[in-house]
Scaffold this active site. Structure first.
Site, mmCIF file in Angstrom:
data_model
loop_
_atom_site.group_PDB
_atom_site.id
_atom_site.type_symbol
_atom_site.label_atom_id
_atom_site.label_comp_id
_atom_site.label_asym_id
_atom_site.label_seq_id
_atom_site.Cartn_x
_atom_site.Cartn_y
_atom_site.Cartn_z
ATOM 1 N N HIS A 1 0.834 -1.213 0.000
ATOM 2 C CA HIS A 1 0.000 0.000 0.000
ATOM 3 C C HIS A 1 0.867 1.260 0.000
ATOM 4 O O HIS A 1 0.602 2.226 -0.729
ATOM 5 C CB HIS A 1 -0.915 0.004 1.221
ATOM 6 C CG HIS A 1 -2.188 -0.757 1.007
ATOM 7 N ND1 HIS A 1 -3.184 -0.330 0.160
ATOM 8 C CD2 HIS A 1 -2.621 -1.931 1.535
ATOM 9 C CE1 HIS A 1 -4.184 -1.192 0.168
ATOM 10 N NE2 HIS A 1 -3.871 -2.183 0.994
ATOM 11 N N GLU A 2 1.902 1.262 0.856
ATOM 12 C CA GLU A 2 2.759 2.436 0.949
ATOM 13 C C GLU A 2 3.520 2.690 -0.347
ATOM 14 O O GLU A 2 3.782 3.841 -0.716
ATOM 15 C CB GLU A 2 3.740 2.270 2.115
ATOM 16 C CG GLU A 2 3.077 2.265 3.497
ATOM 17 C CD GLU A 2 2.333 3.552 3.773
ATOM 18 O OE1 GLU A 2 2.836 4.636 3.382
ATOM 19 O OE2 GLU A 2 1.245 3.499 4.374
ATOM 20 N N ARG B 1 2.503 2.284 -3.302
ATOM 21 C CA ARG B 1 1.632 2.797 -4.350
ATOM 22 C C ARG B 1 1.646 4.331 -4.405
ATOM 23 O O ARG B 1 1.468 4.908 -5.473
ATOM 24 C CB ARG B 1 0.202 2.306 -4.128
ATOM 25 C CG ARG B 1 -0.031 0.940 -4.724
ATOM 26 C CD ARG B 1 -1.472 0.651 -4.940
ATOM 27 N NE ARG B 1 -1.657 -0.398 -5.930
ATOM 28 C CZ ARG B 1 -2.825 -0.887 -6.275
ATOM 29 N NH1 ARG B 1 -3.921 -0.418 -5.708
ATOM 30 N NH2 ARG B 1 -2.917 -1.819 -7.189
ATOM 31 N N ARG C 1 -4.731 -19.938 -17.153
ATOM 32 C CA ARG C 1 -3.943 -19.080 -18.043
ATOM 33 C C ARG C 1 -2.520 -19.604 -18.185
ATOM 34 O O ARG C 1 -1.920 -19.513 -19.260
ATOM 35 C CB ARG C 1 -3.940 -17.654 -17.505
ATOM 36 C CG ARG C 1 -5.308 -16.986 -17.569
ATOM 37 C CD ARG C 1 -5.223 -15.508 -17.265
ATOM 38 N NE ARG C 1 -4.499 -14.806 -18.306
ATOM 39 C CZ ARG C 1 -4.199 -13.504 -18.237
ATOM 40 N NH1 ARG C 1 -4.570 -12.793 -17.175
ATOM 41 N NH2 ARG C 1 -3.536 -12.919 -19.223
ATOM 42 N N ASP D 1 -2.586 -29.734 -19.482
ATOM 43 C CA ASP D 1 -2.065 -29.179 -20.736
ATOM 44 C C ASP D 1 -1.005 -30.123 -21.276
ATOM 45 O O ASP D 1 -0.535 -31.021 -20.574
ATOM 46 C CB ASP D 1 -1.493 -27.773 -20.520
ATOM 47 C CG ASP D 1 -0.256 -27.771 -19.634
ATOM 48 O OD1 ASP D 1 0.792 -28.282 -20.060
ATOM 49 O OD2 ASP D 1 -0.342 -27.250 -18.488
ATOM 50 N N GLY E 1 6.906 -13.364 -15.034
ATOM 51 C CA GLY E 1 6.156 -13.127 -13.812
ATOM 52 C C GLY E 1 7.069 -13.021 -12.613
ATOM 53 O O GLY E 1 8.293 -12.970 -12.719
ATOM 54 N N LEU F 1 0.722 -18.674 -8.673
ATOM 55 C CA LEU F 1 0.343 -19.946 -8.061
ATOM 56 C C LEU F 1 0.283 -19.842 -6.535
ATOM 57 O O LEU F 1 -0.445 -20.589 -5.889
ATOM 58 C CB LEU F 1 1.322 -21.050 -8.479
ATOM 59 C CG LEU F 1 1.234 -21.462 -9.960
ATOM 60 C CD1 LEU F 1 2.252 -22.541 -10.276
ATOM 61 C CD2 LEU F 1 -0.173 -21.938 -10.311
#
Length: 458
Positions: free
Chosen positions: A251-252, A254, A361, A388, A418, A423
């Site tokens: 949060h900080e 941001r 995805r 998959d 990523g 996950l």
């Protein structure tokens, strides 16, 4: 107080338990012969003495009767006033029975027992009583007369065990086994409770505690349970503080990030765009995405505000399945969906959708051609399988991939771009729904992710 504390020690309980068990068993078996002896062997009473004296008086008055076979035979044809068969045995001074050639085993046994008894006695065998001797003189010779009557006096029930030694041993072994089994159960029950709580804590259930009954014991088991609960409290607090710290930091971050992005926008508006500024803008976007992932992980882990509902699985996943089909088509891949509309369960829709979306995805990204998602209802659980035909993951990394910031060094993740949070968010969301998730490779190639969820909230 100190005495009570010492008695509550586990060592004392074990010692007393096994000692009492073995002592009671050995004592009961050992004391039976003495009880039976004191019950069966008694001094000859006056009635028995008068009976022997009256019979002996005939031979004292007529010594020749001792040489008359018919007179001696009649000694075996007597009866008591209540009609029970009564026999007499006369022994001469050489301890030979003169009125019977066949001496019963019980009478021979009585003679051996009477040698240890200083006075005339009576002995109760199972079906008869033998008593004597009464000593008399006839024709300057000494004789002893004994009586034997068919009589079965009531005996205490526990004498049955003394007459059946093998059965007594077997029953003693059985009873000691039961007593030791109860003691083992008493000691094993809190250990099983501790084991279940430890396994639950190791599995990620930070709220797991040993039950109050076990923790309330006043022995080492209770102390161990209290220590375990204290440890679990500390771990839960530490983990929550760590997760909260991660959320607070995100949060900080941001706020300065927002200012940076605003400055970049102003610079671009003034046509001051350069390669360096564009690079800063790209990295700012990456940082924004990372913070968003961290906040998502924080919300799923410690501050989920969503209400749990009972809803059809297909309805909850309809939007992400539509998006996945579209994404697969764009990449010229085939997505097979098999989720019956009859399957429903208690769950948090947003958290579960996010978990399935992350796995799906990933499967679309790394699949060569085919992807599938299926769901079945089995044993009051819903099992969701996502497959998959991609390169799979190294066996050593199958469990590690669900940890935050873990990125395996494999062909599947080498160029993912990523941060290893997708996950981790999935696993946190599945645990929030009281489920489990695991991954395994399938042959000849591909990855399979199994998600198991309870149909009803526990």
């Amino acid at each position: 107080m100190i005495m009570l504390s010492s008695l509550n020690r586990l060592f004392v309980k074990l010692l007393l338990g096994f000692w009492l068990c073995s002592s009671l068993t050995i004592g009961f078996v050992g004391i039976l012969p003495f009880l039976q002896k004191s019950h069966d062997q008694l001094p000859m009473d006056q009635g028995q003495k008068r009976l022997l004296k009256r019979t002996a008086s005939h031979f004292i008055e007529s010594p020749k009767l001792l040489e008359n076979p018919k007179a001696l035979k009649r000694l075996h044809r007597n009866r008591t006033p209540d009609g029970k068969p009564l026999r007499f045995f006369i022994l001469n001074d050489q301890d030979v029975v003169i009125n019977s050639q066949k001496v019963p085993r019980t009478f021979r046994q009585f003679l051996l027992l009477s040698e240890e008894f200083d006075a005339p006695m009576s002995h109760q065998f199972r079906d008869e009583m033998v008593f004597g001797p009464y000593t008399f003189i006839s024709d300057n010779s000494e004789y002893r007369i004994y009586g034997r009557v068919a009589d079965n006096h009531p005996r205490p029930w526990f004498f049955f065990f003394n007459d059946h030694k093998l059965l007594t041993v077997l029953i003693a072994m059985l009873l000691s086994g039961i007593l030791c089994g109860l003691l083992a159960w008493y000691l094993g029950k809190p250990l099983r409770s501790l084991k279940l709580s430890a396994n639950a804590l190791a599995g990620g259930d930070l709220t797991s505690r040993v039950d109050e009954k076990t923790a309330g014991r006043r022995d080492e088991m209770g102390e161990l349970a209290l220590a375990f609960n204290s440890m679990a409290e500390s771990i839960e607090t530490m983990m929550h503080n760590q997760q909260r710290l991660m959320g607070d930091i995100s949060h900080e971050l941001r706020t300065p990030l927002t200012r940076l992005q605003l400055s970049l926008a102003l610079a671009r508006k003034k046509e001051q765009s350069t390669v360096e500024i564009e690079r800063i803008g790209y990295e700012a976007e990456q940082l924004e995405a990372l913070i968003a992932e961290l906040l998502t992980l924080s919300r799923v882990t410690i501050s989920n505000s969503e209400n749990k509902v009972h809803l059809e699985l297909a309805e909850s996943l309809s939007q992400i399945l539509d998006d996945a089909e579209f994404e697969a088509e764009q990449k010229q891949k085939k997505l097979l969906i098999d989720i019956p509309e009859t399957i429903s369960l208690d769950h948090y829709p947003k958290a579960l959708s996010r978990a399935i979306e992350n796995v799906l995805r990933n499967a679309i990204r790394y699949a060569n051609c085919d992807i599938s998602i299926t769901a079945i209802s089995q044993d009051q659980s819903v099992i969701i399988t996502i497959k998959d035909d991609g390169p799979g993951i190294e066996e050593a990394d199958l469990e590690e991939v669900f940890k935050p910031f873990y990125r395996p060094d494999s062909s599947r993740d080498r160029e993912s771009g990523g941060w290893g949070l997708g996950l981790a968010i999935t696993q946190a969301a599945i645990k929030l729904n009281n489920g489990s998730i695991k991954a395994n490779n399938i042959k000849p190639n591909g990855l399979q992710v199994l998600i198991k969820l309870p149909e009803k909230a526990s």
